[in-house]
Structure formats: structure tokens, C-alpha cells
Design a protein around this motif. Structure first.
Motif: not given
Length: 100
Positions: A49-51, A80-81, A41-44
Motif C-alpha cells: 500500500f502507499d504511505d 493482517p488477517k 488478502t488485499h496485500v497479497s
């Protein structure tokens, strides 16, 4: 899932089981409260994300897997879920239904 959570000692890298009970119709698990959503959800919502964040999440998943492996379990559903965050953004491995 119940067998894995009951046998693996609690740790800071995966969702923990605190208590369980069964009725005639259902099994109830009392687990860690993780209200920050999952990584998918956060990536969507925010994109990549940064390194530094990637290293953080990857290292916590690796430590959770190492802990499971030392207890004789294999986690077979890394997505990721299944990386869930608490309200402070700390990540935990969750959903042990495919753990053998």
C-alpha cells in the motif's frame, strides 16, 4: 472472544457484537457484517500500500487497541488477517479469540 465482545462497548474501530445465543450444541454470535475481505488478502493481491493507506490502517488498529486497553483487554493476535474491511474499505479489528 465472547467475553471480550460482550464487555467492550461498541465502537467504530473493531468488529462489534450485536447479539448472542446458545443452544445445547453451539454458541452463535451476531457480529458486524464486514464483506470487504481482510488486509492480508488485499496485500497479497495488489502488493504494498502507499504511505497514506498504511497510515490509515495503522491508526485505526491503534485506536481499536487503545479502546480495548481502556476496557482492560489485551489483543494478542495482531495480523493482517485480523484487520477486516467493510464494503467501503473501512477497516476494523476482528477475531478476539486470543484476547485476554
Amino acid at each position: 472472544e465472547m467475553r471480550c465482545l460482550a464487555q467492550v462497548p461498541q465502537n467504530d474501530f473493531m468488529q462489534n457484537l450485536y447479539w448472542s445465543f446458545r443452544t445445547d450444541n453451539a454458541l452463535f454470535l451476531v457480529l458486524s457484517i464486514l464483506t470487504g475481505g481482510n488486509l492480508f488478502t488485499h496485500v497479497s493481491e495488489r502488493g504494498a500500500f502507499d504511505d497514506q493507506a498504511i497510515r490509515y490502517f495503522t491508526s485505526r488498529v491503534a485506536l481499536a487497541l487503545a479502546h480495548l486497553h481502556t476496557e482492560g483487554f489485551v489483543f494478542r493476535n495482531i495480523t493482517p488477517k485480523n484487520v477486516v474491511l467493510n464494503s467501503f474499505g473501512k477497516s476494523y479489528l476482528a477475531d478476539f479469540s486470543f484476547t485476554a
